[in-house]
Scaffold this active site. Structure first.
Site, PDB file in Angstrom:
ATOM      1  CB  SER A  18      -0.875   0.010   1.254  1.00  0.00           C
ATOM      2  OG  SER A  18      -0.039   0.119   2.393  1.00  0.00           O
ATOM      3  CB  SER A  21       3.839  -0.265   2.477  1.00  0.00           C
ATOM      4  OG  SER A  21       4.160  -0.265   1.095  1.00  0.00           O
ATOM      5  CD  GLU A  90       4.701   6.068  -7.053  1.00  0.00           C
ATOM      6  OE1 GLU A  90       3.628   5.471  -7.261  1.00  0.00           O
ATOM      7  OE2 GLU A  90       4.979   6.599  -5.968  1.00  0.00           O
ATOM      8  CB  CYS A 146      -3.702   0.542  10.566  1.00  0.00           C
ATOM      9  SG  CYS A 146      -5.391   1.176  10.658  1.00  0.00           S
ATOM     10  CB  CYS A 149      -6.220   0.090  14.917  1.00  0.00           C
ATOM     11  SG  CYS A 149      -5.639  -1.075  13.670  1.00  0.00           S
ATOM     12  CB  CYS A 181      -9.087   0.643  10.194  1.00  0.00           C
ATOM     13  SG  CYS A 181      -8.784   0.144  11.895  1.00  0.00           S
TER      14      CYS A 181
END
Ligand code: ADP
Ligand code: ZN
Length: 187
Positions: A18, A21, A90, A146, A149, A181
């Protein structure tokens, strides 16, 4: 794997996950180590990615390495003739045409390292990464944290209501979320 590689064998490494990351960081780390080994390295990023300075790959943590901003994938071949190692960041912005280019470079004996998003903001696999994962010799899945959380995050949450698949930007548009989430966008 590396213990049995002979000098003229090329291959493809994929770094994917993601946003936030650490894909760019990991790509920069590998390319820098190749440079330290005095290997000829060619580095590319798509020109459209205006978040970056156009002559460097830059990570969210401000690490950077000089790169060539390309508008067309054919420029990769043009600038890779003498390279032993080719890095592309990318890669999800370069489309399917980058796949045969990576194949060609690897068959010529080059080490090809690509980094890119595995899923878009809806959680849909983002071509050409799924295809590159299938043909790669080495795969690294990176996870962010995240922001809700603190668990490992593998989704990119868009926090604006835009529906375009590609909106270039960072912290004001996207955040890293775990699968608990993450909230899928309304269709
Ligand atoms: P990517 O290329 O995957 O978008 P980068 O390599 O550019 O990631 O940036 C990774 C860096 O982003 C981390 O080392 C950290 O400093 C920073 N960062 C910001 N937000 C987060 C987050 N939610 N999770 C992990 N790292 C984050
Ligand atoms: Zn979470």
């Amino acid at each position: 794997m590396l213990d049995v590689v002979s000098k003229d064998l090329g291959w493809i490494e994929v770094i994917t996950g993601s946003m936030f990351s650490g894909k760019s960081e990991e790509l920069i780390r590998r390319l820098r180590r190749a440079q330290i080994a005095r290997q000829n390295v060619a580095i590319f990023n798509p020109k459209m990615d205006t978040r970056f300075s156009n002559d460097h790959i830059v990570s969210h943590s401000e690490q950077k390495i000089p790169s060539i901003a390309i508008e067309d994938v054919s420029e990769i071949l043009e600038h890779s003739r003498d390279a032993k190692v080719v890095g592309i960041d990318e890669v999800q912005f370069l489309g399917q045409e980058v796949v045969p280019i990576c194949e060609k470079l690897a068959s010529e004996g080059k080490r090809v390292i690509v980094a890119g998003l595995d899923q878009d903001y809806r959680g849909v696999p983002f071509e050409p990464i799924p295809h590159l994962l299938a043909i790669a010799e080495s795969i690294t899945k990176t996870l962010a944290i995240c922001v809700k959380c603190g668990n490992p995050a593998n989704r990119t949450q868009r926090i604006t209501k835009d529906k375009d698949r590609v909106i270039v930007g960072a912290t004001n548009i996207y955040e890293a979320r775990c699968r608990k989430c993450y909230e899928p966008p309304e269709e």
